[in-house]
Enzyme design. Sequence first.
Site, PDB file in Angstrom:
ATOM      1  N   ASP A 188    -102.772  47.647 -16.372  1.00  0.00           N
ATOM      2  CA  ASP A 188    -101.943  48.529 -16.531  1.00  0.00           C
ATOM      3  C   ASP A 188    -102.643  49.958 -16.070  1.00  0.00           C
ATOM      4  O   ASP A 188    -103.404  50.426 -16.331  1.00  0.00           O
ATOM      5  CB  ASP A 188    -101.382  48.655 -17.711  1.00  0.00           C
ATOM      6  CG  ASP A 188    -100.549  47.530 -18.283  1.00  0.00           C
ATOM      7  OD1 ASP A 188     -99.701  47.097 -17.498  1.00  0.00           O
ATOM      8  OD2 ASP A 188    -100.530  47.162 -19.462  1.00  0.00           O
ATOM      9  N   ASP A 228    -104.275  41.268 -17.022  1.00  0.00           N
ATOM     10  CA  ASP A 228    -103.173  42.199 -17.075  1.00  0.00           C
ATOM     11  C   ASP A 228    -103.966  43.576 -16.688  1.00  0.00           C
ATOM     12  O   ASP A 228    -104.885  44.107 -17.365  1.00  0.00           O
ATOM     13  CB  ASP A 228    -102.617  42.276 -18.418  1.00  0.00           C
ATOM     14  CG  ASP A 228    -101.460  43.298 -18.563  1.00  0.00           C
ATOM     15  OD1 ASP A 228    -100.598  43.529 -17.464  1.00  0.00           O
ATOM     16  OD2 ASP A 228    -101.097  43.770 -19.793  1.00  0.00           O
ATOM     17  N   ARG A 236    -102.042  35.582 -20.644  1.00  0.00           N
ATOM     18  CA  ARG A 236    -102.292  35.564 -19.432  1.00  0.00           C
ATOM     19  C   ARG A 236    -103.872  35.876 -18.790  1.00  0.00           C
ATOM     20  O   ARG A 236    -104.535  36.118 -19.762  1.00  0.00           O
ATOM     21  CB  ARG A 236    -101.875  37.241 -18.673  1.00  0.00           C
ATOM     22  CG  ARG A 236    -102.514  38.286 -19.885  1.00  0.00           C
ATOM     23  CD  ARG A 236    -101.662  39.482 -19.873  1.00  0.00           C
ATOM     24  NE  ARG A 236    -100.627  39.332 -20.875  1.00  0.00           N
ATOM     25  CZ  ARG A 236     -99.766  40.080 -21.458  1.00  0.00           C
ATOM     26  NH1 ARG A 236     -99.813  41.299 -21.018  1.00  0.00           N
ATOM     27  NH2 ARG A 236     -98.732  39.874 -22.140  1.00  0.00           N
ATOM     28  N   ARG A 285    -102.623  35.686 -12.063  1.00  0.00           N
ATOM     29  CA  ARG A 285    -101.522  36.213 -13.219  1.00  0.00           C
ATOM     30  C   ARG A 285    -100.219  35.329 -12.900  1.00  0.00           C
ATOM     31  O   ARG A 285     -99.830  35.412 -11.975  1.00  0.00           O
ATOM     32  CB  ARG A 285    -101.382  37.626 -13.240  1.00  0.00           C
ATOM     33  CG  ARG A 285    -100.301  38.364 -13.717  1.00  0.00           C
ATOM     34  CD  ARG A 285    -100.718  38.278 -15.385  1.00  0.00           C
ATOM     35  NE  ARG A 285     -99.532  38.671 -16.237  1.00  0.00           N
ATOM     36  CZ  ARG A 285     -99.134  39.924 -16.719  1.00  0.00           C
ATOM     37  NH1 ARG A 285     -99.929  40.857 -16.179  1.00  0.00           N
ATOM     38  NH2 ARG A 285     -98.183  40.073 -17.521  1.00  0.00           N
TER      39      ARG A 285
END
Length: 182
Positions: free
Chosen positions: A105, A103, A100, A91
């Site tokens: 989260d 990712d 990207r 990343r």
Amino acid sequence: MIAHSTSESSEAYIALGANLGNREQTLLEALTLLNEHPHISVLRCSALYETEPVGYVDQPAFLNMAATVSTSLTPELLLAELLSVENQLGRIRDIRWGPRTVDLDLLWMHGETRDTELLQLPHPRMGERAFVLVPLSDIVPQDEASGLHTFVHASLSVLDGKDGIQRWKTCNWPTESGRSGS
């Protein structure tokens, strides 16, 4: 203050996305790397969904999914591990909401709240993002006690833009290299 792991496990919900390289392979590798951590077990993963980019739109489509993990890590330590996995998988952060390799989260952790410079829980924009809510709806059990199930379904009922999310395929995890998350 130093954050430590605890002996008590909590369920946490994570959003995963990728739009560069072999998107599916990268998402599955992220799950494997998380599951290899001694204090994280991947319990469930959603289907993979192909989604149009949001924010910075001049980029390839994303594959998005969500996963449930069991962890004895604090939210701060779990976030640090998510960032470590992103780094291991290449990343690079150069354009906000840009392309990207991966990712990750942290969305929700047993209804806990945090509001620090590094971490906000619940994730502040998850209720606005169909590419997060649709995969979450695959894996949040109806009897989930912290209120996430109610939040996800209430948010989905009023959210526009769900038509930009297409089910791509079933998640084939655990792979042979990943241990069972049970």
